[in-house]
Design an enzyme around this catalytic site. Structure first.
Site, PDB file in Angstrom:
ATOM      1  CG  ASP A  36      -8.985 -43.407 -11.329  1.00  0.00           C
ATOM      2  OD1 ASP A  36      -8.265 -44.394 -11.045  1.00  0.00           O
ATOM      3  OD2 ASP A  36      -9.394 -43.180 -12.486  1.00  0.00           O
ATOM      4  CG  ASP A 220      -9.561 -43.348 -16.467  1.00  0.00           C
ATOM      5  OD1 ASP A 220      -8.702 -44.217 -16.727  1.00  0.00           O
ATOM      6  OD2 ASP A 220      -9.686 -42.815 -15.343  1.00  0.00           O
TER       7      ASP A 220
HETATM    8  O1  LIG Z   1      -2.924 -45.926 -14.915  1.00  0.00           O
HETATM    9  C1  LIG Z   1      -3.705 -45.055 -15.245  1.00  0.00           C
HETATM   10  N1  LIG Z   1      -4.167 -44.977 -16.507  1.00  0.00           N
HETATM   11  C2  LIG Z   1      -3.603 -45.793 -17.531  1.00  0.00           C
HETATM   12  C3  LIG Z   1      -2.593 -44.931 -18.316  1.00  0.00           C
HETATM   13  C4  LIG Z   1      -1.981 -45.724 -19.475  1.00  0.00           C
HETATM   14  C5  LIG Z   1      -3.080 -46.303 -20.347  1.00  0.00           C
HETATM   15  C6  LIG Z   1      -4.052 -47.147 -19.567  1.00  0.00           C
HETATM   16  C7  LIG Z   1      -4.694 -46.361 -18.412  1.00  0.00           C
HETATM   17  N2  LIG Z   1      -4.195 -44.111 -14.383  1.00  0.00           N
HETATM   18  C8  LIG Z   1      -3.549 -43.955 -13.101  1.00  0.00           C
HETATM   19  C9  LIG Z   1      -2.563 -42.814 -13.138  1.00  0.00           C
HETATM   20  O2  LIG Z   1      -1.596 -43.030 -14.136  1.00  0.00           O
HETATM   21  C10 LIG Z   1      -1.948 -42.698 -11.770  1.00  0.00           C
HETATM   22  N3  LIG Z   1      -0.853 -41.682 -11.705  1.00  0.00           N
HETATM   23  C11 LIG Z   1      -0.053 -41.832 -10.493  1.00  0.00           C
HETATM   24  C12 LIG Z   1       1.144 -40.909 -10.547  1.00  0.00           C
HETATM   25  C13 LIG Z   1       0.709 -39.471 -10.794  1.00  0.00           C
HETATM   26  C14 LIG Z   1      -0.225 -39.329 -11.964  1.00  0.00           C
HETATM   27  C15 LIG Z   1      -1.396 -40.303 -11.883  1.00  0.00           C
HETATM   28  C16 LIG Z   1      -3.091 -42.472 -10.789  1.00  0.00           C
HETATM   29  O3  LIG Z   1      -3.344 -43.678 -10.066  1.00  0.00           O
HETATM   30  C17 LIG Z   1      -4.327 -44.447 -10.767  1.00  0.00           C
HETATM   31  C18 LIG Z   1      -4.595 -43.669 -12.007  1.00  0.00           C
HETATM   32  O4  LIG Z   1      -4.300 -42.361 -11.524  1.00  0.00           O
END
Ligand SMILES: O=C(NC1CCCCC1)N[C@H]1[C@H](O)[C@@H](N2CCCCC2)[C@@H]2OC[C@H]1O2
Length: 331
Positions: A36, A220
């Site tokens: 990440d 990202d």
């Molecule tokens: O929160 C974000 N991005 C945000 C998305 C909305 C707009 C702002 C940025 N990334 C995370 C992602 O969602 C997570 N997730 C977990 C469950 C399975 C899929 C991945 C995983 O944990 C940290 C990172 O990756």
């Protein structure tokens, strides 16, 4: 030294996230971790988690590693942009990615994870590849795997070659000329926010004219979709029959059968086109005839994000030199 490891989509139907095998400790314990570039903690499902929060994930058990050392009195706690999060204590141990080993890497062991991690059984934790200033370990913040590896790398870079519904690669320490075509266009990175923040030079919807516009955003790998200013996103969905910005689904949706335009973005003088298929991200619920767009508005997010939907349309070089830069190439 160098390293090279696969980036495998966690879902066969749509690219929610990608995981990469990482071995921890002695004897080696292999976990599938989400690399990440939007965060800077390396954390894992661990033997310190209540079993109620583990649903099939692999765990790291430091007490089973002869090289693990407790980082006494240290803890961590992180919350991501989607509201998911985790927290716990910290060990150091050997970490190997694709043949590249870092001795004494801070491994943040989860004692609590949020429900979206518990229910995502293909992700055993994260490897943060953002700038170490974002690391949440307290009282002494820790370095990322990339920062720890950097001095031993042939070149202070890592590259992302993510792919649509297939496995791609993360390389460390070298740029594989076989992975891209033409030239790599490098632009400056502002690392002050702790992200790989870079300027995009504009956009085009489908075969329309390119609009020159300086857009600051972050690269990202840990975010599935692309989040851009509302003006750009509304210009895109104006070209999609039946598209609507759904409050209930939390973004732009459209009939799955709709014909979508491509989306082109600029990096300097270079142009990268995201195929329509990448932008028809997924049905809103399994089997639904309504689909969720891979391009969404960043108005509720606070920053523009070039997530996997954009990254998989290019070969991207994260140059951790001084000063840091980011390079984009076609493939
Ligand atoms: O929160 C974000 N991005 C945000 C998305 C909305 C707009 C702002 C940025 N990334 C995370 C992602 O969602 C997570 N997730 C977990 C469950 C399975 C899929 C991945 C995983 O944990 C940290 C990172 O990756």
């Amino acid at each position: 030294g160098t390293g090279s490891a696969a980036a495998v989509p966690i879902n066969a139907d749509f690219d929610i996230a990608y995981v990469t095998p990482v071995t921890l400790g002695t004897p080696p314990q292999t976990l599938q971790l989400d690399f990440d570039s939007g965060s800077s903690d390396l954390w894992v499902f661990s033997s310190h988690l209540p079993t109620s929060q583990i649903r099939g994930q692999q765990i790291y058990a430091p007490n089973k590693s002869s090289t693990a050392k407790l980082l006494d009195g240290h803890s961590w706690s992180i919350t991501y942009g989607d509201g998911s999060g985790s927290r716990g204590n910290v060990y150091t141990d050997n970490v190997t990615v694709g043949g590249l080993t870092v001795g004494s890497q801070a491994i943040e062991c989860a004692q609590q994870v949020s429900s979206s991690f518990t229910t995502e059984d293909h992700i055993d934790g994260l490897v943060g590849l953002g700038f170490s200033t974002l690391n949440t370990v307290s009282p002494k913040s820790q370095l990322t795997f990339f920062d720890n590896a950097k001095s031993n790398l042939d070149s202070p870079v890592f590259t992302a070659d993510l792919k649509y519904k297939q496995a791609g690669t993360y390389d460390f320490g070298f740029i594989d000329e076989a992975k891209y075509t033409g030239e790599i266009t490098y632009v400056p990175v502002n690392s002050d926010p702790g992200y790989w923040t870079f300027p995009s030079s504009g956009y085009a919807v489908g075969s329309g004219n390119f609009t020159a516009s300086s857009i600051s955003g972050i690269a990202d790998t840990g975010t599935s979709l692309v989040y851009l200013p509302t003006a750009i996103v509304t210009a895109y969905y104006r070209q999609v029959q039946g598209a609507t910005n759904s409050r209930s689904y939390g973004g732009y949706v459209f009939p799955c059968a709709s014909t979508l335009p491509t989306f082109t973005f600029g990096v300097g003088a270079a142009r990268f086109t995201i195929p329509a298929a990448y932008l028809n991200y997924a049905p809103v619920t399994p089997g639904s005839a309504t689909c969720f767009g891979g391009l969404q508005s960043s108005s509720g997010v606070g920053i523009n994000i070039w997530g996997d939907v954009a990254l998989k349309a290019a070969f991207v070089v994260f140059n951790g030199g001084n000063p840091p830069t980011i390079g984009w190439a076609a493939k």
